[in-house]
Design an enzyme around this catalytic site. Sequence first.
Site, PDB file in Angstrom:
ATOM      1  N   ARG A 118      -9.695   5.323   3.692  1.00  0.00           N
ATOM      2  CA  ARG A 118     -10.799   5.121   2.761  1.00  0.00           C
ATOM      3  C   ARG A 118     -12.015   4.669   3.547  1.00  0.00           C
ATOM      4  NH1 ARG A 118      -9.582   0.497  -0.248  1.00  0.00           N
ATOM      5  NH2 ARG A 118     -11.567  -0.333   0.453  1.00  0.00           N
TER       6      ARG A 118
ATOM      7  N   GLU B 204      -3.823 -10.768   4.745  1.00  0.00           N
ATOM      8  CA  GLU B 204      -3.697  -9.898   3.576  1.00  0.00           C
ATOM      9  C   GLU B 204      -2.245  -9.708   3.138  1.00  0.00           C
ATOM     10  OE1 GLU B 204      -6.645  -6.459   3.884  1.00  0.00           O
ATOM     11  OE2 GLU B 204      -6.565  -7.158   5.936  1.00  0.00           O
TER      12      GLU B 204
ATOM     13  N   SER C 257     -10.138  -7.199   3.826  1.00  0.00           N
ATOM     14  CA  SER C 257     -10.192  -7.777   2.474  1.00  0.00           C
ATOM     15  C   SER C 257     -11.327  -8.778   2.295  1.00  0.00           C
ATOM     16  CB  SER C 257      -8.851  -8.430   2.113  1.00  0.00           C
ATOM     17  OG  SER C 257      -7.874  -7.438   1.923  1.00  0.00           O
TER      18      SER C 257
ATOM     19  N   ASP D 269     -15.668   3.032   3.515  1.00  0.00           N
ATOM     20  CA  ASP D 269     -16.615   2.240   2.726  1.00  0.00           C
ATOM     21  C   ASP D 269     -18.045   2.562   3.164  1.00  0.00           C
ATOM     22  OD1 ASP D 269     -14.436   1.115   1.533  1.00  0.00           O
ATOM     23  OD2 ASP D 269     -14.556  -0.793   2.591  1.00  0.00           O
TER      24      ASP D 269
ATOM     25  N   GLY E  33      -5.430  -0.416  -0.064  1.00  0.00           N
ATOM     26  CA  GLY E  33      -4.606  -1.094  -1.053  1.00  0.00           C
ATOM     27  C   GLY E  33      -4.059  -0.132  -2.093  1.00  0.00           C
TER      28      GLY E  33
ATOM     29  N   GLU F 211     -17.180   0.651   7.005  1.00  0.00           N
ATOM     30  CA  GLU F 211     -15.922   0.494   7.717  1.00  0.00           C
ATOM     31  C   GLU F 211     -14.894   1.504   7.225  1.00  0.00           C
ATOM     32  OE1 GLU F 211     -13.232  -2.856   6.618  1.00  0.00           O
ATOM     33  OE2 GLU F 211     -14.958  -3.589   5.487  1.00  0.00           O
TER      34      GLU F 211
ATOM     35  N   TYR G 139      -9.558  -8.702  -5.630  1.00  0.00           N
ATOM     36  CA  TYR G 139      -8.159  -8.896  -6.009  1.00  0.00           C
ATOM     37  C   TYR G 139      -7.908  -9.806  -7.205  1.00  0.00           C
ATOM     38  CZ  TYR G 139      -7.595  -6.824  -1.415  1.00  0.00           C
ATOM     39  OH  TYR G 139      -7.665  -5.989  -0.344  1.00  0.00           O
TER      40      TYR G 139
ATOM     41  N   ASN H  53     -10.785   1.884   6.090  1.00  0.00           N
ATOM     42  CA  ASN H  53      -9.514   1.256   5.734  1.00  0.00           C
ATOM     43  C   ASN H  53      -8.421   2.288   5.968  1.00  0.00           C
ATOM     44  OD1 ASN H  53     -10.260  -1.434   4.164  1.00  0.00           O
ATOM     45  ND2 ASN H  53     -11.729   0.136   3.571  1.00  0.00           N
TER      46      ASN H  53
END
Length: 307
Positions: free
Chosen positions: A256, A19, A151, A258, A277, A271, A217, A273
């Site tokens: 964050r 990443e 990612s 998910d 990002g 999951e 992305y 994070n």
Amino acid sequence: MKPLKQQKIAVLLGGTSAERDVSLNSGAAVVAALRSQGYDAHPIDPKETPVADLKTQGFDRAFNILHGRGGEDGVVQGVLEQIGLPYTGCGVMTSALTMDKMRTKMLWKGFGLPIADMEIVTKTTALDLDPQAVVARLGLPLMVKPSREGSSVGLTKVNHVEELKAAVELALTHDDTALIEEWLAGDELTVPVLGGEVLPAVQIIPEGEFYDYNAKYISDNTQYICPMPMSDERWEELKKLVKTAYEVVGCRGWSRIDVMTDSKGKFRLVEVNTTPGMTSHSLFPKSAEKVGISFEQLVVKILELSV
């Protein structure tokens, strides 16, 4: 300790993970935001500058925006603690744990929190994989992913039993452990948490079948709906679930979570994070904006939460 605006701040970006490019973009945005607010911020790429040298170079604090292994897995956090430099985000244990999807899910499951049903395959057990038995238990389609990659790298949707072994082999090129999960056919969403406060959920509607690297992305056709439409009662249920998931794994500062829903609409945790990002496509800033927090204010808040 000097006031934050008098401190020399290292913005850790780039690194050596899959990443890297995303982190470079996130880092550039963070540096620009901090400088615009009067902070003495400097981009530092651990690929070029050893993190262990930051203190001797006069840095007082680190804003970690490294994504993936080496930056989000407890390694750099351990170095920063060793040299006594405060940093943003989660600590060593939480960073290491949440980088490993399998162990994160096992912990959540142990606390009675909802996750997708799954099979765990390692490089040593892959030869014994019985695709027919897996499909009999979990059904089709299936999602196959590496346990410790971010990612959406190495993900495959498996529609036919004959595709399963190849999907597992691909995932195992990215990690020693692969997860074969039941397909969650409902909504895809992500929920940021800032300083213990749950921010509005973002619904993700990818152009393709799931939210892969391209959708995250590159594509401009992925739709993001924030806040995600839901009843007040359902939002309270989601907030409670996300806050519990955040606390169970020991998150701090910002992260964050998910989440997906299954075919019956029930929430399933996916999951964490721990270094989300911060690019133009990123979801944490989209959510923060809905509660009146600008990108610049968000970056400063994250820095203020550093320990």
